[in-house]
Design a protein around this motif. Structure first.
Motif, PDB file in Angstrom:
ATOM      1  N   ALA A  39       0.752  -1.204  -0.041  1.00 18.47           N
ATOM      2  CA  ALA A  39       0.002   0.163   0.137  1.00 18.47           C
ATOM      3  C   ALA A  39       0.740   1.264   0.170  1.00 18.47           C
ATOM      4  O   ALA A  39       0.604   2.353  -0.553  1.00 18.47           O
ATOM      5  CB  ALA A  39      -0.911  -0.021   1.132  1.00 18.47           C
ATOM      6  N   ASP A  40       1.696   1.259   0.568  1.00 21.86           N
ATOM      7  CA  ASP A  40       2.825   2.408   0.652  1.00 21.86           C
ATOM      8  C   ASP A  40       3.132   2.839  -0.512  1.00 21.86           C
ATOM      9  O   ASP A  40       2.927   4.048  -0.857  1.00 21.86           O
ATOM     10  CB  ASP A  40       3.952   2.076   1.791  1.00 21.86           C
ATOM     11  N   LEU A  44       2.129   6.481  -2.405  1.00 24.57           N
ATOM     12  CA  LEU A  44       3.103   7.574  -2.843  1.00 24.57           C
ATOM     13  C   LEU A  44       2.908   7.609  -4.292  1.00 24.57           C
ATOM     14  O   LEU A  44       3.490   8.816  -4.773  1.00 24.57           O
ATOM     15  CB  LEU A  44       4.571   6.840  -2.636  1.00 24.57           C
ATOM     16  N   ASP A  45       2.692   6.648  -5.215  1.00 24.12           N
ATOM     17  CA  ASP A  45       2.560   6.998  -6.667  1.00 24.12           C
ATOM     18  C   ASP A  45       1.352   7.819  -6.949  1.00 24.12           C
ATOM     19  O   ASP A  45       1.247   8.330  -8.000  1.00 24.12           O
ATOM     20  CB  ASP A  45       2.781   5.613  -7.423  1.00 24.12           C
ATOM     21  N   HIS A  46       0.240   7.096  -6.480  1.00 27.70           N
ATOM     22  CA  HIS A  46      -1.070   7.573  -7.075  1.00 27.70           C
ATOM     23  C   HIS A  46      -1.700   8.791  -6.088  1.00 27.70           C
ATOM     24  O   HIS A  46      -2.951   9.360  -6.367  1.00 27.70           O
ATOM     25  CB  HIS A  46      -2.016   6.506  -7.119  1.00 27.70           C
ATOM     26  N   LYS A  47      -1.286   9.071  -4.906  1.00 28.24           N
ATOM     27  CA  LYS A  47      -1.722  10.202  -3.760  1.00 28.24           C
ATOM     28  C   LYS A  47      -3.133  10.200  -3.790  1.00 28.24           C
ATOM     29  O   LYS A  47      -3.846  10.991  -4.285  1.00 28.24           O
ATOM     30  CB  LYS A  47      -1.202  11.602  -4.360  1.00 28.24           C
ATOM     31  N   HIS A  68       2.048   9.221   5.463  1.00 28.75           N
ATOM     32  CA  HIS A  68       1.438  10.124   4.260  1.00 28.75           C
ATOM     33  C   HIS A  68       0.492  11.069   5.036  1.00 28.75           C
ATOM     34  O   HIS A  68      -0.723  10.755   4.979  1.00 28.75           O
ATOM     35  CB  HIS A  68       0.767   9.333   3.252  1.00 28.75           C
ATOM     36  N   PRO A  69       1.155  12.223   5.536  1.00 25.61           N
ATOM     37  CA  PRO A  69       0.182  13.282   6.360  1.00 25.61           C
ATOM     38  C   PRO A  69      -0.831  13.802   5.568  1.00 25.61           C
ATOM     39  O   PRO A  69      -1.830  14.346   6.309  1.00 25.61           O
ATOM     40  CB  PRO A  69       1.319  14.162   6.871  1.00 25.61           C
ATOM     41  N   ASN A  70      -0.882  13.970   4.369  1.00 22.16           N
ATOM     42  CA  ASN A  70      -1.894  14.541   3.443  1.00 22.16           C
ATOM     43  C   ASN A  70      -3.146  13.557   3.056  1.00 22.16           C
ATOM     44  O   ASN A  70      -4.113  14.157   2.453  1.00 22.16           O
ATOM     45  CB  ASN A  70      -1.328  15.154   2.189  1.00 22.16           C
ATOM     46  N   VAL A  71      -2.856  12.367   3.463  1.00 20.72           N
ATOM     47  CA  VAL A  71      -3.853  11.428   3.271  1.00 20.72           C
ATOM     48  C   VAL A  71      -4.895  11.103   4.515  1.00 20.72           C
ATOM     49  O   VAL A  71      -4.138  10.987   5.359  1.00 20.72           O
ATOM     50  CB  VAL A  71      -3.391  10.183   2.870  1.00 20.72           C
ATOM     51  N   SER A  72      -6.087  10.982   4.213  1.00 20.95           N
ATOM     52  CA  SER A  72      -6.983  10.670   5.219  1.00 20.95           C
ATOM     53  C   SER A  72      -6.938   8.992   5.364  1.00 20.95           C
ATOM     54  O   SER A  72      -7.500   8.358   4.589  1.00 20.95           O
ATOM     55  CB  SER A  72      -8.394  11.358   5.048  1.00 20.95           C
ATOM     56  N   PRO A 172       9.781   0.697  -3.448  1.00 25.45           N
ATOM     57  CA  PRO A 172       9.187   1.830  -4.193  1.00 25.45           C
ATOM     58  C   PRO A 172       9.620   3.151  -3.771  1.00 25.45           C
ATOM     59  O   PRO A 172       9.862   4.018  -4.844  1.00 25.45           O
ATOM     60  CB  PRO A 172       7.784   2.005  -3.751  1.00 25.45           C
ATOM     61  N   HIS A 173      10.570   3.504  -3.057  1.00 27.98           N
ATOM     62  CA  HIS A 173      11.318   4.810  -2.571  1.00 27.98           C
ATOM     63  C   HIS A 173      12.708   4.735  -2.679  1.00 27.98           C
ATOM     64  O   HIS A 173      13.286   5.652  -2.601  1.00 27.98           O
ATOM     65  CB  HIS A 173      10.881   5.084  -1.030  1.00 27.98           C
TER      66      HIS A 173
END
Ligand SMILES: Nc1ncnc2c1ncn2[C@@H]1O[C@H](COP(=O)(O)OP(=O)(O)OP(=O)(O)O)[C@@H](O)[C@H]1O
Ligand SMILES: [Mg+2]
Length: 380
Positions: A39-40, A44-47, A68-72, A172-173
């Motif tokens: 999932a991580d 990251l790729d699809h935001k 991912h602080p901008n994701v709920s 992925p990173h």
């Protein structure tokens, strides 16, 4: 005006998409990721705006929210639409962790110990763990353990670290990763401060990891940690194993008094030697599960494998099993002082004494290996 739909993904195999769609009707669904450790990278790729985590993958929720602080991130509970705010959640790694000084460039006194054997079950993971602990407890320098026995990773069991991220999440990173980023994916062992990169959660995930990615991970870790220990898989013939052996400052070759293990150890040493690996300088034969009364003495072992035995670690099944059951490295218990002394001395020899610096053989290893394999193919 119609409100824009929130882009969402579902994580975890224990919920189906139809049920989730019914619960979250105002969302547009990008994907259902059954394997939580993937999932991580997807986030990251699809935001996406929202990640819904199923009950069985709930242990992922806090980690995803932190990364991912901008994701709920929503930890879904059946029969309810509960949206827990997990943002800013900080995992508690325990307050008894020692403070360590971290380095920004490759430390000059860096040691990389690859613990290896061509045979399984001889004590590689046990020795790698206890050596790392011995070093961490006697130095303020940063120490790390990499579990590269990818199909059968055990370090999490030895250190009671079973829920952290794994090497699969690093992948992925990797292309944009700097040495200090790697640390986010390493579990912290409370009490010693050792950072541990855990192996894949399931054997089939090991197939996602490529040799060149492992090389990059080892190189990143070398820049961050003064003492790096690698637990390798029990076989040769894999690029990843060769890459690690090539980079190691010491190769701990674990053997026992068992005839089959001794034979494999000797064959391995012959192969390493034929590939021009500096055997005398870097390979350290360690005799584990040692019995003094055995017909095969240390001298027999040394004669047979053609190398000195640098340490004998006696067998103590009761103590090692108790320690393993508790998830506490043996060296941190009060059990089996003679066995623990051997491990301490070996750790000192490898990392805290005068360890010879590695011969740089980049490129040479792969070339020689290809030549030997070509020779074998032609001869057969
Ligand atoms: N000196 C010892 N005395 C008694 N038991 C030991 C000793 N060393 C290792 N063991 C035990 O032997 C078992 C195998 O050890 P370990 O998992 O470290 O082997 P391994 O070489 O890493 O195996 P694998 O190849 O399957 O990864 C474990 O239960 C461990 O606790
Ligand atoms: Mg092992």
């Amino acid at each position: 005006m119609q409100e824009a739909q929130r882009r969402a993904i579902l994580v975890g195999a224990d919920m189906d998409m139809a049920e989730v769609r019914r619960h979250y009707q105002d969302h547009s669904w990008l994907a259902h990721i059954a394997e939580p450790s993937l999932a991580d990278g997807f986030v990251l790729d699809h935001k996406p705006d929202v990640v819904v985590v199923s009950p069985r993958a709930a242990d992922r929720a806090a980690m995803l929210a932190k990364r991912h602080p901008n994701v709920s991130v929503i930890a879904h509970t059946p029969n309810a639409r509960s949206e827990e705010s997990l943002e800013g959640h900080d995992s508690d790694h325990g307050s008894s962790v020692q403070e360590h000084r971290y380095v920004d460039s490759a430390p000059s006194d860096q040691t990389l110990v690859a613990v290896w054997s061509p045979k399984g079950g001889v004590g590689k993971s046990f020795i790698a763990t206890n050596l790392a602990v011995a070093v961490a407890l006697s130095t303020q320098a940063p120490v790390a353990l990499l579990d590269l026995d990818l199909h059968s990773p055990d370090l999490g069991v030895y250190l009671d670290l079973l829920d952290g991220p794994t090497i699969v999440e690093v992948l992925p990173h990797l292309s944009s990763m700097r040495s200090h980023d790697l640390e986010q994916y390493m579990s912290l062992h409370a009490g010693t401060g050792i950072r541990v990169l855990l192996g894949p959660r399931r054997p089939e995930l090991a197939d996602f990891v490529r040799a060149e990615q492992v090389t990059t991970i080892v190189e990143l870790a070398r820049r961050r940690f003064n003492h790096l220990f690698i637990d390798l898989p029990p076989h040769a013939g894999e690029d990843m194993v060769y890459e690690c052996l090539e980079q190691a400052t010491s190769i701990v070759l674990v053997t026992t008094q068992d005839a089959a293990t001794l034979r494999q150890t000797r064959l391995t040493l012959e192969t390493l030697s034929s590939l021009c690996i500096d055997v005398s300088g870097r390979v350290r034969v360690v005799l584990n599960r040692y019995h003094e009364q055995d017909n095969v003495s240390v001298v027999h072992v040394e004669d047979f494998v053609g190398q000195p035995v640098v340490a004998t670690i006696r067998e103590d099944r009761v103590s090692t099993e108790k320690a393993l059951f508790q998830g506490t490295p043996l060296i941190m218990t009060n059990r089996s002082p003679a066995l623990c002394n051997s491990l301490q001395e070996l750790a000192h020899q490898l990392c805290l004494g005068n360890t010879p610096s590695p011969k740089r053989t980049e490129g040479l290893w792969a070339t020689l290996r290809r030549r030997v394999l070509d020779g074998i193919t032609r001869a057969s």
